[in-house]
Design an enzyme around this catalytic site. Structure first.
Site, PDB file in Angstrom:
ATOM      1  N   PHE A 223     -21.130  31.364  -8.614  1.00 28.13           N
ATOM      2  CA  PHE A 223     -20.297  31.286  -9.834  1.00 28.13           C
ATOM      3  C   PHE A 223     -19.791  29.862 -10.072  1.00 28.13           C
ATOM      4  O   PHE A 223     -20.083  29.232 -11.097  1.00 28.13           O
ATOM      5  CB  PHE A 223     -19.148  32.293  -9.688  1.00 28.13           C
ATOM      6  CG  PHE A 223     -17.954  32.074 -10.563  1.00 28.13           C
ATOM      7  CD1 PHE A 223     -18.087  31.731 -11.903  1.00 28.13           C
ATOM      8  CD2 PHE A 223     -16.660  32.242 -10.042  1.00 28.13           C
ATOM      9  CE1 PHE A 223     -16.960  31.536 -12.706  1.00 28.13           C
ATOM     10  CE2 PHE A 223     -15.546  32.057 -10.833  1.00 28.13           C
ATOM     11  CZ  PHE A 223     -15.693  31.688 -12.168  1.00 28.13           C
ATOM     12  N   ILE A 224     -19.033  29.345  -9.110  1.00 31.65           N
ATOM     13  CA  ILE A 224     -18.441  28.020  -9.307  1.00 31.65           C
ATOM     14  C   ILE A 224     -19.533  26.946  -9.257  1.00 31.65           C
ATOM     15  O   ILE A 224     -19.547  26.013 -10.064  1.00 31.65           O
ATOM     16  CB  ILE A 224     -17.342  27.754  -8.253  1.00 31.65           C
ATOM     17  CG1 ILE A 224     -16.218  28.793  -8.406  1.00 31.65           C
ATOM     18  CG2 ILE A 224     -16.782  26.341  -8.380  1.00 31.65           C
ATOM     19  CD1 ILE A 224     -15.201  28.806  -7.286  1.00 31.65           C
TER      20      ILE A 224
ATOM     21  N   ASP B 275     -28.778  26.376  -1.216  1.00 32.08           N
ATOM     22  CA  ASP B 275     -28.238  27.739  -1.332  1.00 32.08           C
ATOM     23  C   ASP B 275     -29.242  28.712  -0.728  1.00 32.08           C
ATOM     24  O   ASP B 275     -30.452  28.463  -0.742  1.00 32.08           O
ATOM     25  CB  ASP B 275     -27.957  28.076  -2.812  1.00 32.08           C
ATOM     26  CG  ASP B 275     -26.948  29.208  -2.966  1.00 32.08           C
ATOM     27  OD1 ASP B 275     -27.177  30.304  -2.431  1.00 32.08           O
ATOM     28  OD2 ASP B 275     -25.918  28.999  -3.647  1.00 32.08           O
TER      29      ASP B 275
ATOM     30  N   SER C 175      -8.645  27.551  -0.539  1.00 26.89           N
ATOM     31  CA  SER C 175      -8.112  28.710  -1.256  1.00 26.89           C
ATOM     32  C   SER C 175      -6.604  28.626  -1.448  1.00 26.89           C
ATOM     33  O   SER C 175      -5.843  28.899  -0.507  1.00 26.89           O
ATOM     34  CB  SER C 175      -8.469  29.976  -0.462  1.00 26.89           C
ATOM     35  OG  SER C 175      -7.725  31.058  -0.931  1.00 26.89           O
TER      36      SER C 175
ATOM     37  N   TYR D  96      -9.877  34.839   6.170  1.00 29.62           N
ATOM     38  CA  TYR D  96     -10.449  33.867   5.205  1.00 29.62           C
ATOM     39  C   TYR D  96      -9.500  32.683   5.002  1.00 29.62           C
ATOM     40  O   TYR D  96      -9.920  31.528   5.017  1.00 29.62           O
ATOM     41  CB  TYR D  96     -10.700  34.641   3.913  1.00 29.62           C
ATOM     42  CG  TYR D  96     -11.067  33.870   2.670  1.00 29.62           C
ATOM     43  CD1 TYR D  96     -12.400  33.682   2.311  1.00 29.62           C
ATOM     44  CD2 TYR D  96     -10.078  33.402   1.795  1.00 29.62           C
ATOM     45  CE1 TYR D  96     -12.739  33.023   1.130  1.00 29.62           C
ATOM     46  CE2 TYR D  96     -10.411  32.748   0.617  1.00 29.62           C
ATOM     47  CZ  TYR D  96     -11.741  32.561   0.290  1.00 29.62           C
ATOM     48  OH  TYR D  96     -12.064  31.923  -0.878  1.00 29.62           O
TER      49      TYR D  96
ATOM     50  N   LYS E  32     -10.252  28.809   6.111  1.00 26.83           N
ATOM     51  CA  LYS E  32     -10.171  27.716   5.119  1.00 26.83           C
ATOM     52  C   LYS E  32      -9.213  26.631   5.640  1.00 26.83           C
ATOM     53  O   LYS E  32      -9.503  25.442   5.545  1.00 26.83           O
ATOM     54  CB  LYS E  32      -9.654  28.244   3.778  1.00 26.83           C
ATOM     55  CG  LYS E  32     -10.645  29.125   3.016  1.00 26.83           C
ATOM     56  CD  LYS E  32     -11.642  28.313   2.246  1.00 26.83           C
ATOM     57  CE  LYS E  32     -12.547  29.172   1.372  1.00 26.83           C
ATOM     58  NZ  LYS E  32     -13.664  28.437   0.804  1.00 26.83           N
TER      59      LYS E  32
ATOM     60  N   ASN F 160      -7.256  31.246  -8.943  1.00 27.56           N
ATOM     61  CA  ASN F 160      -8.142  32.352  -9.329  1.00 27.56           C
ATOM     62  C   ASN F 160      -9.005  31.943 -10.525  1.00 27.56           C
ATOM     63  O   ASN F 160      -8.584  32.098 -11.675  1.00 27.56           O
ATOM     64  CB  ASN F 160      -7.315  33.594  -9.695  1.00 27.56           C
ATOM     65  CG  ASN F 160      -6.584  34.140  -8.496  1.00 27.56           C
ATOM     66  OD1 ASN F 160      -5.570  33.594  -8.052  1.00 27.56           O
ATOM     67  ND2 ASN F 160      -7.108  35.199  -7.929  1.00 27.56           N
TER      68      ASN F 160
ATOM     69  N   ARG G  44      -3.003  47.010  -1.627  1.00 27.01           N
ATOM     70  CA  ARG G  44      -3.708  46.603  -0.406  1.00 27.01           C
ATOM     71  C   ARG G  44      -2.847  45.617   0.388  1.00 27.01           C
ATOM     72  O   ARG G  44      -2.185  44.761  -0.192  1.00 27.01           O
ATOM     73  CB  ARG G  44      -5.030  45.906  -0.758  1.00 27.01           C
ATOM     74  CG  ARG G  44      -5.968  46.729  -1.590  1.00 27.01           C
ATOM     75  CD  ARG G  44      -7.243  45.971  -1.891  1.00 27.01           C
ATOM     76  NE  ARG G  44      -7.008  44.725  -2.616  1.00 27.01           N
ATOM     77  CZ  ARG G  44      -7.965  43.910  -3.034  1.00 27.01           C
ATOM     78  NH1 ARG G  44      -9.220  44.208  -2.790  1.00 27.01           N
ATOM     79  NH2 ARG G  44      -7.680  42.807  -3.690  1.00 27.01           N
TER      80      ARG G  44
HETATM   81  N1  LIG Z   1     -14.222  32.774  -6.871  1.00 26.82           N
HETATM   82  C1  LIG Z   1     -12.970  32.692  -6.437  1.00 26.82           C
HETATM   83  O1  LIG Z   1     -12.099  33.478  -6.849  1.00 26.82           O
HETATM   84  C2  LIG Z   1     -12.571  31.604  -5.468  1.00 26.82           C
HETATM   85  C3  LIG Z   1     -11.241  31.248  -5.325  1.00 26.82           C
HETATM   86  C4  LIG Z   1     -10.885  30.239  -4.426  1.00 26.82           C
HETATM   87  C5  LIG Z   1     -11.869  29.635  -3.657  1.00 26.82           C
HETATM   88  N2  LIG Z   1     -13.173  30.021  -3.803  1.00 26.82           N
HETATM   89  C6  LIG Z   1     -14.182  29.365  -2.975  1.00 26.82           C
HETATM   90  O2  LIG Z   1     -15.097  28.701  -3.823  1.00 26.82           O
HETATM   91  C7  LIG Z   1     -16.383  28.681  -3.213  1.00 26.82           C
HETATM   92  C8  LIG Z   1     -17.422  29.210  -4.188  1.00 26.82           C
HETATM   93  O3  LIG Z   1     -17.053  30.524  -4.572  1.00 26.82           O
HETATM   94  P1  LIG Z   1     -17.866  31.342  -5.686  1.00 26.82           P
HETATM   95  O4  LIG Z   1     -16.882  32.222  -6.352  1.00 26.82           O
HETATM   96  O5  LIG Z   1     -18.710  30.441  -6.494  1.00 26.82           O
HETATM   97  O6  LIG Z   1     -18.767  32.257  -4.735  1.00 26.82           O
HETATM   98  P2  LIG Z   1     -20.218  32.831  -5.000  1.00 26.82           P
HETATM   99  O7  LIG Z   1     -20.409  33.927  -4.016  1.00 26.82           O
HETATM  100  O8  LIG Z   1     -20.459  33.116  -6.437  1.00 26.82           O
HETATM  101  O9  LIG Z   1     -21.141  31.599  -4.585  1.00 26.82           O
HETATM  102  C9  LIG Z   1     -21.278  31.179  -3.271  1.00 26.82           C
HETATM  103  C10 LIG Z   1     -22.713  30.683  -3.099  1.00 26.82           C
HETATM  104  O10 LIG Z   1     -22.843  30.222  -1.756  1.00 26.82           O
HETATM  105  C11 LIG Z   1     -24.063  30.686  -1.225  1.00 26.82           C
HETATM  106  N3  LIG Z   1     -23.900  30.776   0.217  1.00 26.82           N
HETATM  107  C12 LIG Z   1     -23.037  31.545   0.931  1.00 26.82           C
HETATM  108  N4  LIG Z   1     -23.172  31.328   2.234  1.00 26.82           N
HETATM  109  C13 LIG Z   1     -24.161  30.414   2.376  1.00 26.82           C
HETATM  110  C14 LIG Z   1     -24.768  29.788   3.477  1.00 26.82           C
HETATM  111  N5  LIG Z   1     -24.377  30.056   4.734  1.00 26.82           N
HETATM  112  N6  LIG Z   1     -25.743  28.895   3.253  1.00 26.82           N
HETATM  113  C15 LIG Z   1     -26.159  28.603   1.984  1.00 26.82           C
HETATM  114  N7  LIG Z   1     -25.629  29.162   0.892  1.00 26.82           N
HETATM  115  C16 LIG Z   1     -24.644  30.060   1.088  1.00 26.82           C
HETATM  116  C17 LIG Z   1     -24.305  32.041  -1.889  1.00 26.82           C
HETATM  117  O11 LIG Z   1     -25.696  32.360  -1.889  1.00 26.82           O
HETATM  118  C18 LIG Z   1     -23.760  31.796  -3.301  1.00 26.82           C
HETATM  119  O12 LIG Z   1     -24.773  31.353  -4.189  1.00 26.82           O
HETATM  120  C19 LIG Z   1     -16.253  29.498  -1.921  1.00 26.82           C
HETATM  121  O13 LIG Z   1     -16.034  28.615  -0.851  1.00 26.82           O
HETATM  122  C20 LIG Z   1     -15.020  30.330  -2.154  1.00 26.82           C
HETATM  123  O14 LIG Z   1     -14.378  30.668  -0.945  1.00 26.82           O
HETATM  124  C21 LIG Z   1     -13.546  30.972  -4.691  1.00 26.82           C
END
Ligand SMILES: NC(=O)c1ccc[n+]([C@@H]2O[C@H](COP(=O)([O-])OP(=O)(O)OC[C@H]3O[C@@H](n4cnc5c(N)ncnc54)[C@H](O)[C@@H]3O)[C@@H](O)[C@H]2O)c1
Length: 310
Positions: A11-12, A31, A114, A139, A143, A168, A267
Site C-alpha cells: 500500500f504505502i 518485494d 509506528s 509489533y 519497531k 493511520n 480488543r
Molecule cells: N498501513 C498502516 O496502517 C501502517 C501504519 C504505520 C506503519 N506502517 C508500516 O509501513 C510499512 C508498510 O506498510 P503497508 O501498509 O504498505 O503494508 P503492506 O502489507 O501493504 O506492504 C508491505 C509490503 O512488504 C512486502 N514484504 C513483507 N515482508 C517482506 C519481506 N520479508 N521481504 C520482502 N518484502 C516483504 C509485502 O509483500 C508487501 O508488498 C510497514 O513497515 C508497516 O509496519 C503501516
C-alpha cells in the site's frame, strides 16, 4: 539519486514509488510479491526477493543512495500471537539489512515505524516524540528495537537514518481485505454490501492521514540533512483525532451505498486514543499534511469503487 524501496509493492510502497519517480529518483523495488492493484511502473527495477534472504539484500542495496524500509512481516493485532516470529523476521532481518547498507555505503535509511503502537497508552494527547514508549503489542516493541538499532549504527558507524513514526494512513492502494487499516476495510465492506465491524463502542480515536501526505513526508525525510545533534525521529500524522464513530459519519457522506455497522467487544491490543503531535516534522522537514479527511475519503471511495472485489 537512486532509491531502494523494500516492500515497495504494498500500500504505502506503491504510492511512495510513484512519488519518488515524480521527484526524479531512479527506483529499485525489493518485494516478495507484485503490487496487488496496479501494473508495474515503467522505468522501475523490480526485484522479487525477501528481506530475510541475505543474498537478495546484498544485491538490492548495491549502488543505492536512499533505502526506504517498509517491509514488515507482522501487524499490531497478530504480532502478539507469535512474538518470536516478530523478533526473528523483523528485528534480525533489519539488523542484517543495516549491516549491508553500511558495507554498500548507503547514504541514508528511512524506516517506517509506528506512531500508533510505539507509545502504548498515551499519558497525553497529542503525543510528542519524547513521550514514554510502552508498546502493548510485540509489533510496537520490534519497531522500537529497530529504531534503537538505527541509532546504534549511526552512533558507531555513521550510517545516516530517519525514522517516520506513522499514524493511520489511508487512500488509494490500501488493501480492503487486510487486517489493518480501518478506512480501506470499511470502504471495501461498503462496496460489497457487507456490514462494518467495530471493536468496542466506536469511541476509539485515531489519527488518519492521507497517503499522498505520507508520501511527501517520506520524501522529505530522505532529503532532510540533520546535523550531529538534530532530530532523526518524526511523528507523521494528520495531528487530529477522529473517533471510529466520527469516521463512519464521514464515510456516510462520501459513499453512495448503505452503511451497516455492527459493534463487537473491544480488543486488548487497541489503545483508546492515538493522536500524534506533528510539530517537530512541520518544523524540521518543512512538511505539513494538506488533505482534508472528507476529500481523502472521497478519493479512496472512488478508487475502491473501481475494483472488482469478491
Ligand atoms: N498501513 C498502516 O496502517 C501502517 C501504519 C504505520 C506503519 N506502517 C508500516 O509501513 C510499512 C508498510 O506498510 P503497508 O501498509 O504498505 O503494508 P503492506 O502489507 O501493504 O506492504 C508491505 C509490503 O512488504 C512486502 N514484504 C513483507 N515482508 C517482506 C519481506 N520479508 N521481504 C520482502 N518484502 C516483504 C509485502 O509483500 C508487501 O508488498 C510497514 O513497515 C508497516 O509496519 C503501516
Amino acid at each position: 539519486m537512486k532509491a531502494l524501496v523494500i516492500g515497495g509493492n504494498g500500500f504505502i510502497g506503491t504510492n511512495l514509488v510513484e512519488g519518488l519517480l515524480a521527484d526524479g529518483y531512479q527506483v529499485r523495488v525489493l518485494d516478495r510479491y507484485p503490487s496487488r492493484y496496479r501494473e508495474p511502473f515503467a522505468g522501475v527495477e523490480y526485484v522479487v526477493g525477501d528481506l530475510g534472504n541475505h543474498g537478495d539484500v546484498i544485491s538490492a542495496v548495491k549502488g543505492i543512495d536512499h533505502v526506504f524500509h517498509l517491509a514488515y512481516t507482522t501487524l499490531p493485532q497478530t504480532s502478539n500471537d507469535d512474538p518470536v516470529y516478530d523478533v526473528r523476521s523483523n528485528i534480525a532481518d533489519t539488523v542484517q539489512l543495516l549491516q549491508e547498507c553500511r558495507t554498500a555505503s548507503v547514504k541514508k535509511v528511512i524506516f517506517i515505524s509506528s506512531g500508533g503502537t510505539i507509545y502504548g497508552v498515551p499519558e497525553k494527547t497529542p503525543i510528542p516524540e519524547d513521550h514514554p514508549t510502552e508498546p502493548i503489542c510485540s509489533y510496537g516493541i520490534s519497531k522500537l528495537a529497530i529504531e534503537k538499532y538505527l541509532n546504534l549504527f549511526h552512533h558507531l558507524w555513521g550510517l545516516e537514518y530517519v525514522v517516520a513514526r506513522l499514524s493511520n494512513p489511508y487512500g488509494e492502494q490500501q488493501n480492503p481485505n487486510s487486517k489493518q487499516g480501518a478506512v480501506g476495510v470499511f470502504l471495501g465492506n461498503i462496496q460489497q454490501g457487507k456490514p462494518i465491524t467495530i471493536w468496542g463502542d466506536g469511541s476509539v480515536v485515531r489519527d488518519y492521514i492521507y497517503i499522498g501526505d505520507v508520501t511527501r513526508a517520506l520524501i522529505a525525510c530522505a532529503k532532510y540533512q540533520p546535523g550531529p545533534k538534530d532530530h532523526r525521529v518524526f511523528n507523521i500524522g494528520e495531528g487530529k483525532g477522529c473517533s471510529l464513530n466520527q469516521l463512519i459519519d464521514a464515510l456516510k457522506q462520501v459513499v453512495d451505498k448503505p452503511v451497516e455497522v455492527v459493534y463487537t467487544p473491544a480488543r486488548a491490543v487497541d489503545v483508546p486514543s492515538n493522536v500524534l503531535d506533528i510539530s517537530r516534522a512541520k518544523k524540521c522537514l518543512n512538511w505539513a499534511p494538506e488533505m482534508e479527511l472528507k476529500e481523502g475519503l472521497s478519493r479512496s471511495w472512488k478508487w475502491i469503487s473501481s475494483l472488482s472485489l469478491v
